[in-house]
Structure formats: C-alpha cells, structure tokens
Design a protein around this motif. Structure first.
Motif, PDB file in Angstrom:
ATOM      1  N   ASP A 364       0.849  -1.193   0.000  1.00 37.87           N
ATOM      2  CA  ASP A 364       0.000   0.000   0.000  1.00 37.87           C
ATOM      3  C   ASP A 364       0.886   1.244   0.000  1.00 37.87           C
ATOM      4  O   ASP A 364       1.950   1.248   0.634  1.00 37.87           O
ATOM      5  N   ASN A 365       0.445   2.273  -0.707  1.00 43.67           N
ATOM      6  CA  ASN A 365       1.117   3.562  -0.525  1.00 43.67           C
ATOM      7  C   ASN A 365       0.108   4.690  -0.552  1.00 43.67           C
ATOM      8  O   ASN A 365      -1.035   4.510  -0.970  1.00 43.67           O
ATOM      9  N   GLN A 368      -1.736  12.088  -2.682  1.00 44.07           N
ATOM     10  CA  GLN A 368      -2.958  12.735  -3.158  1.00 44.07           C
ATOM     11  C   GLN A 368      -2.616  13.704  -4.278  1.00 44.07           C
ATOM     12  O   GLN A 368      -1.437  13.988  -4.530  1.00 44.07           O
ATOM     13  N   THR A 369      -3.655  14.193  -4.937  1.00 40.92           N
ATOM     14  CA  THR A 369      -3.448  15.073  -6.098  1.00 40.92           C
ATOM     15  C   THR A 369      -2.466  16.189  -5.756  1.00 40.92           C
ATOM     16  O   THR A 369      -1.565  16.507  -6.539  1.00 40.92           O
ATOM     17  N   LYS A 475     -14.631   9.039  -1.281  1.00 37.21           N
ATOM     18  CA  LYS A 475     -13.698   8.250  -2.092  1.00 37.21           C
ATOM     19  C   LYS A 475     -14.447   7.032  -2.610  1.00 37.21           C
ATOM     20  O   LYS A 475     -14.771   6.130  -1.849  1.00 37.21           O
TER      21      LYS A 475
HETATM   22  P1  AMP Z   1      -6.705  11.962  -4.828  1.00 42.10           P
HETATM   23  O1  AMP Z   1      -6.299  13.365  -4.609  1.00 42.10           O
HETATM   24  O2  AMP Z   1      -7.895  11.797  -5.711  1.00 42.10           O
HETATM   25  O3  AMP Z   1      -5.543  11.125  -5.266  1.00 42.10           O
HETATM   26  O4  AMP Z   1      -7.172  11.388  -3.422  1.00 42.10           O
HETATM   27  C1  AMP Z   1      -6.319  11.483  -2.323  1.00 42.10           C
HETATM   28  C2  AMP Z   1      -6.967  10.919  -1.116  1.00 42.10           C
HETATM   29  O5  AMP Z   1      -7.185   9.502  -1.268  1.00 42.10           O
HETATM   30  C3  AMP Z   1      -6.112  11.011   0.126  1.00 42.10           C
HETATM   31  O6  AMP Z   1      -6.166  12.291   0.708  1.00 42.10           O
HETATM   32  C4  AMP Z   1      -6.718   9.922   0.992  1.00 42.10           C
HETATM   33  O7  AMP Z   1      -7.898  10.369   1.614  1.00 42.10           O
HETATM   34  C5  AMP Z   1      -7.040   8.841  -0.025  1.00 42.10           C
HETATM   35  N1  AMP Z   1      -5.937   7.876  -0.119  1.00 42.10           N
HETATM   36  C6  AMP Z   1      -4.942   7.826  -1.022  1.00 42.10           C
HETATM   37  N2  AMP Z   1      -4.131   6.775  -0.785  1.00 42.10           N
HETATM   38  C7  AMP Z   1      -4.608   6.156   0.311  1.00 42.10           C
HETATM   39  C8  AMP Z   1      -4.189   5.014   1.071  1.00 42.10           C
HETATM   40  N3  AMP Z   1      -3.140   4.292   0.725  1.00 42.10           N
HETATM   41  N4  AMP Z   1      -4.915   4.692   2.163  1.00 42.10           N
HETATM   42  C9  AMP Z   1      -6.001   5.426   2.514  1.00 42.10           C
HETATM   43  N5  AMP Z   1      -6.444   6.495   1.831  1.00 42.10           N
HETATM   44  C10 AMP Z   1      -5.762   6.862   0.744  1.00 42.10           C
END
Ligand code: AMP
Length: 588
Positions: A364-365, A368-369, A475
């Motif tokens: 897992d990693n 975010q955008t 999400k």
């Molecule tokens: P996005 O900007 O669309 O890529 O979404 C980013 C958001 O997705 C993050 O702020 C988290 O809330 C969620 N997210 C991304 N990776 C993970 C992960 N490995 N575990 C839990 N939540 C994640």
C-alpha cells in the motif's frame, strides 16, 4: 492499528536486488539536489518533463525499446518505442505551434487510454503548455466546469466523446480556441468546427526543439474535489519529474528491464504521474490497457504480458477477490515481482490475498493530487504491516499534527495518537497553487507544514495508519468526489429543493455515493421520481460520479449558518452517534 501479523521481507523472496535496502541509511543520505542531478541533462538548468521522460533516452540504447504497449479488446497490441514516441510528440508539439498554442496555454485532453492521449499529453508538455487530462467517464457537466475553470485553449478528444459530451455545450466553453478530434476507425466525417488529429499529425514535421521550461514552470493541472465550491485545480510544475523519478525508484522499485502496468486512468493524478511519467523516466516498458476492469482479462494481461511491476488500486483488488481465486488459479505469474496499490485504504485481507493468489503481498502507498507523487509507502526495504500505508519515503518528512485556532499546528509526538497527517514542504512535486484560489492554497499550510486533510496515526516503528478524511469528500472506487458537485447537479432538476450527499461504506468500492433529497411542492416522492433523478444525475455527471442511491427526506439538517450537515446525514444513515449538534438549526 491492526493486529494482523507483519509480513517479513526476506532477501530470498526478492526477484531482483531492490533499489534500496536500508531505510534509515537511505533517508539520512538523501537530498533532493542530488536526486535532481540524476535527471538534469539540460543546458541552462531547466527541466522539461517530456524531454526527461522521452527524448533523453533517445541517445541511448533505449531508443528502440518499447515505451508504451497499448492493448485493446479487439485490436492487436500497438507498440510505440521511445524513439517513435519522441517523433510523435515532436509532431504534436509542432501541431500546437502551428495553431498558435504556446507556453502556458492550457491543453485539455478527454480520451480513453488510447495512444493519442499519451502523445498529446507529452507533446503538449514539450511545447511548455499546461496539460489537464480529464477522465473520459465524466459527464458533460464536470467536463464543462473544468474546461471553463482552466480556461482551456485546446481540447483534444475523440469523435464519439465529442458527439456525446461536448457538441451540445460547445458554446458554453468560450475559451476553447480549438477542438481536435481523434477519429474512430471507419468514421470519415468530422464534426463542423473541429480539427482532425490524424491529418494535422501527418503533415507536421518530425523535428522540434522542445520548450526549455524551468523547474518552476507549470506543467500539469489536475482537478480534485473539495467539500465546497468548484473543483480545486492543483497546479504542478516541471520539477515534479524529480519526485516521479525518485518515487518510481523507492516506492515502485522500478528497474530498467521491468514490464510495468499501472491500471489508473491518466484522468486521475495516479494515471499521469505513474501511468505516464514515472515509468518513462525510468526507461521502463509500460502496458496500457484501454478496457475497463475484467477479472479474467486482467489476470491474462498479468500473465501474457509478463508484467513484473504492477500498480493498482484497492477497489480493483477487492473486485478480483470477489471474482474468486478459481479464476486466478487458471493463470500463473512467474514474472510478477512487485505489487503496489494506492488511492484508498487497503484492507489487511487484501494484502494477504495478494500473497496467496499472486504470490506477493500488496504494498500500500499513500499520496494525493496535491502531493503529485507518492509520499508514504511500503517498500521492498522493510517489512509490511498489513493495513498500514507504510513509512515516509526518503526526502519526505511527515508528522501527525493538531490544528490550533491561531492557524499554527502542534506536532503530536506520541505514537498511536490520532491527528491530521501533515508533510513538510519542499518536495519537487508539491502543488504550487490552486487555480484562482490563492487563499485556499495558503490555508492548506501551517508554516512549513502542508495539511493533507486526512486523519492518521503513526506507530512506534514510524508506520502510518490511515484513519479517515477530516472533511466530507467521498472516495469511491479510488475517485475523489466532491459532494457539492453532485448536490449541484441534482438541484438542477426541477423537483429538487435541496440535496445533501454522503459517502456510504461499501465493501468493494470503499464508499458509494448516496444522496438525500428534499422536494419542491407538487412533486411526489416515489420510485418513478427516484429513477428519474438517478438517470438525470448519471447523464449530467457520468457514471463515476453520480449517486448510486437517492433517499427522499422532508428536510435536510442544516447548521445555523445554513450549511447542510452531511456529517449528521451520514451518522443517521449509519446508525452512529450524532456527535456535537450544537450548531444544528432546529427543523422548521
Ligand atoms: P486523490 O487526490 O484523488 O488522489 O485522493 C487522495 C486521497 O485519497 C487522500 O487524501 C486519501 O484520503 C485517499 N488515499 C490515497 N491513498 C490512500 C491510502 N493508501 N490509504 C487510505 N487512503 C488513501
């Protein structure tokens, strides 16, 4: 934090020598300046993502190597080498110049994962234009909102998408100087007022000098969702390539001989940073599948394409789990050596399922955008604690913080305490602004700390564990969905007086979108209207964003200042404690 046993990293399990083995050592000797030096081959100290990803390799033996291998359901695979990609992106860059689209102009791309999407994206970066790839499953409304916010000068799309989603609202996108269409095979006619991608490309020259962009020139515009207002346009610069290169090395363990598959669509940041840029920077061959999820097909691709490194998402993993191990057992994956996932919490069972069915645990990693690249990861260098997002990569400083009223933050030192995940500014792919919203950008920082909006905790070994979002964004299947955008689309329907939208836990897609709707006088809350509203939302927003369920309510709960209390809608829906309701406006 989870009691699932740790998965120990054993040198004998690794198929290749990983890019790093000693986490602490690598962190202590890492510097972004040294990392940048591994890429900086440009005179004048500039950096251009497309040059770094494509042209840089053409003077080496990689020139004839396959860069991108496109798979389609009914078509033969199409391979494009690094050398061909350099020529095709040169041509597209020349096409842009012939149309008067220059440095800083915004080029939007709306297409499925077809070669032209990748060519346009990289060609536009070469031209110094700012690229915004849009998800092709968006409905007309999210498309128009983003095109207008971004003041797009050019939209590259396909005949079919143009017909379905753009033609009727072209007038409503006044900044668009040109629309360029990729023709479907067998479709000879072109919509009036549009340009033909193939014709322009065939008459363009193969040679072009790329724009010598500086590290801080804007390269990409990715939209993400907030709780309120319009989507947020996160601006990223050419220097982001340094993060993509570094994280491709540490978090995906890319080696030049790898065959790599990122299942994300470039309409989302993962599909651009890790579906296009990072593998090319590493001179790696990427498989690109145009089709949507299909368990059997995916296993076949992993097997037949001899994928070695696979980057996917929790929803996809859960869909594979649901399809059953029997399908998987028809295939073998002797080449697969590293699997990673991002976008939502990855359940410990999914990590173990990977080990059982694919022969490898899933790493897992998190990112975010706004961060532009992977920040926290499980890597080959340390044991996996299933359910944890891993540890901050070399070059990344993370902390758990608590916001204070004076807009500063208190760093929570004790392990195991929940707080907001924060990152120390300074990594190259950090967003440099929200489009037209400097105030919101500034509000995302407290001193040197970027506040992510995610709640998390850190354990005594420095592993981070995701707790939830601090806000109301949803999400679903890895896609961040702004409730406001969904509510606005619903409210365009004459029956809807008000709408409140929440994410409801779902075992496969993480959260599914549910809307609560109050009706205007004269409309009957019945099944017929419910279906009509679901259809309306789907048409306006596209399947990826529209609610899956709608419930009618007399009144929505509001704060005294008039905001819909989505938190309360959610608590009531899930039968949870309602928490602090002191700001709740009494029902009329
Ligand atoms: P996005 O900007 O669309 O890529 O979404 C980013 C958001 O997705 C993050 O702020 C988290 O809330 C969620 N997210 C991304 N990776 C993970 C992960 N490995 N575990 C839990 N939540 C994640």
């Amino acid at each position: 934090m989870n009691a699932s046993p740790t998965i120990r990293k054993n040198a004998a399990d690794l198929h290749v020598v990983p890019n790093f083995r000693d986490y602490e050592l690598e962190r202590s000797r890492f510097s972004w300046a040294n990392a940048a030096a591994s890429l900086a081959h440009e005179s004048g100290g500039g950096i251009n993502i497309a040059y770094q990803a494509v042209d840089r390799h053409c003077a080496t033996k990689l020139r004839d190597k396959v860069a991108l291998r496109f798979l389609g359901r009914d078509t033969a695979a199409r391979d494009i080498s690094f050398g061909e990609l350099a020529t095709l992106t040169n041509r597209f860059c020349n096409v842009l110049r012939s149309l008067g689209i220059g440095k800083g102009d915004r080029v939007f791309i709306l297409a499925a994962r077809i070669p032209e999407l990748y060519i346009a994206l990289l060609g536009a970066l070469k031209n110094g234009s700012v690229v915004s790839p849009l998800f092709s499953a968006f409905g007309p409304e999210p498309i128009a909102t983003r095109v207008n916010l971004g003041a797009a000068a050019l939209l590259v799309t396909t005949d079919a998408l143009y017909e379905r989603k753009i033609a009727n609202q072209r007038e409503a996108m006044p900044t668009l100087k040109h629309v360029m269409l990729v023709g479907q095979e067998g479709c000879a006619t072109r919509a009036p007022g549009t340009l033909d991608f193939a014709a322009l490309m065939s008459s363009a020259s193969d040679a072009c000098a790329y724009e010598p962009t500086s590290a801080e020139d804007t390269a990409l515009l990715h939209f993400t969702s907030g709780t309120t207002g319009t989507p947020k346009g996160a601006l990223h610069v050419h220097d982001a390539a340094v993060t993509h290169w570094v994280t491709g090395r540490y978090a995906l363990d890319l080696h030049a001989e790898d065959i790599y598959w990122c299942t994300a669509d470039p309409g989302w940041v993962t599909g651009t940073s890790y579906g296009v840029i990072a593998p090319l920077l590493h001179g790696v061959t990427s498989v690109v599948d145009r089709e949507d999820f299909d368990a059997e097909r995916w296993y076949r691709i992993l097997q037949d394409e001899r994928v070695r490194v696979w980057y996917t998402a929790p929803t996809a993993v859960r869909m594979l789990m649901r399809a059953g191990a029997d399908i998987a057992r028809k295939y073998t994956f002797p080449h697969l050596r590293f699997v990673a996932s991002v976008g939502e919490p990855l359940n410990p069972e999914a990590v173990w399922w990977g080990k059982d069915v694919l022969g490898l645990p899933i790493h897992d990693n998190w990112w975010q955008t706004e961060t532009g690249g992977i920040m926290i990861a499980n890597t080959p260098a340390f044991d996996i604690k299933p359910g944890s997002m891993g540890r901050p990569l070399p070059g990344i400083d993370a902390a758990i913080v608590e916001r204070r009223d004076d807009r500063s933050v208190k760093i929570i030192e004790e392990a195991g305490t929940q707080g907001e995940l924060a990152l120390k500014r300074g990594w190259p792919s950090m967003f440099r602004g929200y489009l037209h919203d400097e105030a919101r950008y500034r509000m995302s920082f407290a001193g040197d700390w970027y506040l992510t909006g995610d709640l998390a905790q850190r354990d005594t070994d420095g592993y981070y564990w995701f707790v939830g979002r601090a806000d109301d964004v949803i999400k679903s299947a890895g896609h961040l969905i702004g409730p406001f955008e969904v509510e606005s689309a619903l409210m365009e329907h004459p029956a809807v007086a008000e709408a409140g939208v929440i994410g409801k836990p779902d075992p496969v897609v993480g959260e599914s979108v549910k809307a609560f709707v109050s009706l205007n006088k004269g409309f009957d809350a019945g099944e017929a209207l419910r279906m009509e509203l679901l259809g309306h939302a789907r048409k306006r927003l596209g399947a990826a964003v529209a609610p899956k369920d709608i419930a009618f309510v007399e009144h929505l709960p509001h704060t005294r200042s008039g905001k819909i209390m989505r938190r309360l809608l959610k608590a009531r829906e899930l039968g949870l404690a309602e928490g602090d309701t002191s700001t709740l406006e009494p029902s009329p």
